[in-house]
Design a protein around this motif. Structure first.
Motif, PDB file in Angstrom:
ATOM      1  N   ILE A   1      -1.456   5.513   5.939  1.00  0.00           N
ATOM      2  CA  ILE A   1      -2.380   5.703   4.818  1.00  0.00           C
ATOM      3  C   ILE A   1      -3.845   5.759   5.255  1.00  0.00           C
ATOM      4  O   ILE A   1      -4.688   6.202   4.488  1.00  0.00           O
ATOM      5  N   MET A   2      -4.114   5.325   6.472  1.00  0.00           N
ATOM      6  CA  MET A   2      -5.489   5.428   6.970  1.00  0.00           C
ATOM      7  C   MET A   2      -5.790   6.884   7.362  1.00  0.00           C
ATOM      8  O   MET A   2      -6.939   7.306   7.355  1.00  0.00           O
ATOM      9  N   VAL A   3      -4.757   7.640   7.679  1.00  0.00           N
ATOM     10  CA  VAL A   3      -4.900   9.048   8.058  1.00  0.00           C
ATOM     11  C   VAL A   3      -4.739   9.942   6.828  1.00  0.00           C
ATOM     12  O   VAL A   3      -5.518  10.868   6.617  1.00  0.00           O
ATOM     13  N   ASP A   4      -3.739   9.660   6.023  1.00  0.00           N
ATOM     14  CA  ASP A   4      -3.445  10.492   4.854  1.00  0.00           C
ATOM     15  C   ASP A   4      -3.656   9.686   3.573  1.00  0.00           C
ATOM     16  O   ASP A   4      -2.719   9.343   2.870  1.00  0.00           O
ATOM     17  N   ARG A   5      -4.914   9.385   3.282  1.00  0.00           N
ATOM     18  CA  ARG A   5      -5.255   8.597   2.091  1.00  0.00           C
ATOM     19  C   ARG A   5      -4.866   9.320   0.799  1.00  0.00           C
ATOM     20  O   ARG A   5      -4.478   8.689  -0.169  1.00  0.00           O
ATOM     21  N   GLU A   6      -4.989  10.648   0.810  1.00  0.00           N
ATOM     22  CA  GLU A   6      -4.700  11.433  -0.397  1.00  0.00           C
ATOM     23  C   GLU A   6      -3.274  11.204  -0.886  1.00  0.00           C
ATOM     24  O   GLU A   6      -3.036  11.072  -2.080  1.00  0.00           O
ATOM     25  N   LYS A   7      -2.334  11.145   0.042  1.00  0.00           N
ATOM     26  CA  LYS A   7      -0.928  10.957  -0.319  1.00  0.00           C
ATOM     27  C   LYS A   7      -0.729   9.576  -0.954  1.00  0.00           C
ATOM     28  O   LYS A   7      -0.024   9.432  -1.941  1.00  0.00           O
TER      29      LYS A   7
ATOM     30  N   GLY B   1      -0.246   6.432  -6.082  1.00  0.00           N
ATOM     31  CA  GLY B   1      -0.779   5.243  -6.741  1.00  0.00           C
ATOM     32  C   GLY B   1      -0.494   3.953  -6.000  1.00  0.00           C
ATOM     33  O   GLY B   1      -0.361   2.889  -6.603  1.00  0.00           O
ATOM     34  N   LEU B   2      -0.417   4.026  -4.685  1.00  0.00           N
ATOM     35  CA  LEU B   2      -0.078   2.843  -3.891  1.00  0.00           C
ATOM     36  C   LEU B   2      -1.246   1.868  -3.800  1.00  0.00           C
ATOM     37  O   LEU B   2      -2.372   2.259  -3.546  1.00  0.00           O
ATOM     38  N   MET B   3      -0.916   0.602  -3.989  1.00  0.00           N
ATOM     39  CA  MET B   3      -1.907  -0.462  -3.861  1.00  0.00           C
ATOM     40  C   MET B   3      -1.606  -1.361  -2.662  1.00  0.00           C
ATOM     41  O   MET B   3      -2.411  -2.195  -2.303  1.00  0.00           O
ATOM     42  N   ALA B   4      -0.411  -1.212  -2.090  1.00  0.00           N
ATOM     43  CA  ALA B   4      -0.007  -2.074  -0.976  1.00  0.00           C
ATOM     44  C   ALA B   4       0.963  -1.319  -0.079  1.00  0.00           C
ATOM     45  O   ALA B   4       1.633  -0.393  -0.520  1.00  0.00           O
ATOM     46  N   VAL B   5       1.002  -1.728   1.170  1.00  0.00           N
ATOM     47  CA  VAL B   5       1.968  -1.201   2.127  1.00  0.00           C
ATOM     48  C   VAL B   5       2.679  -2.382   2.774  1.00  0.00           C
ATOM     49  O   VAL B   5       2.143  -3.478   2.766  1.00  0.00           O
ATOM     50  N   PRO B   6       3.863  -2.203   3.307  1.00  0.00           N
ATOM     51  CA  PRO B   6       4.598  -0.955   3.373  1.00  0.00           C
ATOM     52  C   PRO B   6       5.146  -0.560   2.000  1.00  0.00           C
ATOM     53  O   PRO B   6       5.385  -1.415   1.152  1.00  0.00           O
TER      54      PRO B   6
ATOM     55  N   GLU C   1       9.927   8.696   2.456  1.00  0.00           N
ATOM     56  CA  GLU C   1       8.555   8.593   2.937  1.00  0.00           C
ATOM     57  C   GLU C   1       8.223   7.115   3.112  1.00  0.00           C
ATOM     58  O   GLU C   1       8.383   6.334   2.179  1.00  0.00           O
ATOM     59  N   VAL C   2       7.776   6.762   4.314  1.00  0.00           N
ATOM     60  CA  VAL C   2       7.420   5.382   4.617  1.00  0.00           C
ATOM     61  C   VAL C   2       5.908   5.327   4.783  1.00  0.00           C
ATOM     62  O   VAL C   2       5.355   5.957   5.683  1.00  0.00           O
ATOM     63  N   PHE C   3       5.252   4.590   3.899  1.00  0.00           N
ATOM     64  CA  PHE C   3       3.795   4.461   3.947  1.00  0.00           C
ATOM     65  C   PHE C   3       3.439   3.186   4.695  1.00  0.00           C
ATOM     66  O   PHE C   3       3.935   2.107   4.358  1.00  0.00           O
ATOM     67  N   THR C   4       2.591   3.334   5.710  1.00  0.00           N
ATOM     68  CA  THR C   4       2.207   2.198   6.539  1.00  0.00           C
ATOM     69  C   THR C   4       0.713   2.232   6.812  1.00  0.00           C
ATOM     70  O   THR C   4       0.035   3.212   6.509  1.00  0.00           O
ATOM     71  N   SER C   5       0.226   1.143   7.402  1.00  0.00           N
ATOM     72  CA  SER C   5      -1.145   1.118   7.912  1.00  0.00           C
ATOM     73  C   SER C   5      -1.120   0.333   9.219  1.00  0.00           C
ATOM     74  O   SER C   5      -0.290  -0.560   9.392  1.00  0.00           O
ATOM     75  N   PRO C   6      -2.019   0.675  10.137  1.00  0.00           N
ATOM     76  CA  PRO C   6      -2.007   0.034  11.457  1.00  0.00           C
ATOM     77  C   PRO C   6      -2.192  -1.483  11.421  1.00  0.00           C
ATOM     78  O   PRO C   6      -1.671  -2.189  12.269  1.00  0.00           O
ATOM     79  N   SER C   7      -2.903  -1.999  10.428  1.00  0.00           N
ATOM     80  CA  SER C   7      -3.184  -3.434  10.386  1.00  0.00           C
ATOM     81  C   SER C   7      -2.128  -4.234   9.617  1.00  0.00           C
ATOM     82  O   SER C   7      -2.211  -5.451   9.544  1.00  0.00           O
ATOM     83  N   CYS C   8      -1.130  -3.561   9.092  1.00  0.00           N
ATOM     84  CA  CYS C   8      -0.112  -4.212   8.261  1.00  0.00           C
ATOM     85  C   CYS C   8       0.930  -4.937   9.118  1.00  0.00           C
ATOM     86  O   CYS C   8       1.605  -4.309   9.926  1.00  0.00           O
TER      87      CYS C   8
END
Length: 85
Positions: free
Chosen positions: A41-47, A52-57, A6-13
Protein backbone atom coordinates in the motif's frame (compact mmCIF):
# COMPACT_ATOMS: atom_id res chain seq x y z
CA UNK A 1 -13.40 -20.45 -11.91
CA UNK A 2 -10.24 -18.62 -10.90
CA UNK A 3 -10.42 -16.60 -7.69
CA UNK A 4 -8.45 -13.35 -7.65
CA UNK A 5 -6.71 -13.00 -4.28
CA UNK A 6 -5.27 -9.59 -3.43
CA UNK A 7 -3.06 -9.31 -0.35
CA UNK A 8 -2.55 -5.76 0.89
CA UNK A 9 0.58 -5.21 2.96
CA UNK A 10 2.96 -2.52 4.12
CA UNK A 11 6.68 -2.83 4.87
CA UNK A 12 6.30 -1.75 8.51
CA UNK A 13 3.44 -4.14 9.29
CA UNK A 14 4.43 -6.91 11.73
CA UNK A 15 1.44 -9.13 10.79
CA UNK A 16 1.70 -8.82 7.00
CA UNK A 17 4.30 -11.59 6.51
CA UNK A 18 1.89 -14.04 8.24
CA UNK A 19 -0.93 -13.08 5.85
CA UNK A 20 1.35 -13.48 2.83
CA UNK A 21 2.54 -16.87 4.13
CA UNK A 22 -1.04 -18.15 4.57
CA UNK A 23 -1.95 -17.04 1.04
CA UNK A 24 1.17 -18.70 -0.39
CA UNK A 25 0.36 -21.97 1.43
CA UNK A 26 -3.19 -21.98 0.04
CA UNK A 27 -1.86 -21.07 -3.42
CA UNK A 28 0.35 -24.19 -3.34
CA UNK A 29 -2.73 -26.30 -2.56
CA UNK A 30 -4.88 -24.70 -5.27
CA UNK A 31 -2.44 -23.52 -7.97
CA UNK A 32 -4.98 -23.62 -10.81
CA UNK A 33 -7.76 -21.93 -8.86
CA UNK A 34 -6.05 -18.74 -7.67
CA UNK A 35 -4.60 -15.60 -9.19
CA UNK A 36 -2.59 -13.97 -6.41
CA UNK A 37 -1.49 -10.35 -6.34
CA UNK A 38 0.53 -8.85 -3.50
CA UNK A 39 -0.02 -5.11 -3.12
CA UNK A 40 2.26 -2.87 -1.06
CA UNK A 41 0.00 0.00 0.00
CA UNK A 42 2.99 2.32 0.26
CA UNK A 43 3.55 1.80 -3.49
CA UNK A 44 -0.05 1.48 -4.68
CA UNK A 45 -1.99 3.81 -2.37
CA UNK A 46 -4.76 4.28 -4.95
CA UNK A 47 -5.76 0.62 -4.75
CA UNK A 48 -5.93 0.75 -0.93
CA UNK A 49 -8.08 3.90 -1.12
CA UNK A 50 -10.30 2.31 -3.76
CA UNK A 51 -10.98 -0.59 -1.36
CA UNK A 52 -11.43 1.75 1.61
CA UNK A 53 -8.73 0.02 3.63
CA UNK A 54 -7.88 1.43 7.03
CA UNK A 55 -5.56 -1.37 8.18
CA UNK A 56 -3.27 -4.06 6.83
CA UNK A 57 -2.88 -6.90 6.26
CA UNK A 58 -6.08 -7.19 4.28
CA UNK A 59 -7.13 -9.87 1.83
CA UNK A 60 -9.66 -9.34 -0.93
CA UNK A 61 -11.27 -12.14 -2.90
CA UNK A 62 -12.64 -11.22 -6.32
CA UNK A 63 -12.58 -7.52 -5.47
CA UNK A 64 -14.25 -7.77 -2.04
CA UNK A 65 -12.25 -7.37 1.19
CA UNK A 66 -12.92 -10.54 3.17
CA UNK A 67 -10.22 -10.35 5.84
CA UNK A 68 -8.55 -7.56 7.76
CA UNK A 69 -5.75 -9.17 9.71
CA UNK A 70 -4.13 -12.49 8.91
CA UNK A 71 -6.68 -15.32 8.65
CA UNK A 72 -5.69 -18.86 9.44
CA UNK A 73 -5.33 -21.29 6.56
CA UNK A 74 -8.72 -22.97 7.12
CA UNK A 75 -10.57 -19.64 7.18
CA UNK A 76 -8.95 -18.59 3.92
CA UNK A 77 -9.59 -21.96 2.25
CA UNK A 78 -13.23 -21.85 3.31
CA UNK A 79 -13.71 -18.32 1.92
CA UNK A 80 -12.05 -19.27 -1.38
CA UNK A 81 -14.23 -22.37 -1.72
CA UNK A 82 -17.32 -20.18 -1.18
CA UNK A 83 -16.13 -17.92 -4.02
CA UNK A 84 -15.66 -20.89 -6.35
CA UNK A 85 -19.24 -22.16 -5.78
Amino acid sequence: MVVKVEVFTSPSCPYCPMAVQVVEEVEKQMPNDLEVEKIDIMVDREKAIEYGLMAVPAIALNGVVRFVGAPNKDELLSAIKEEIK
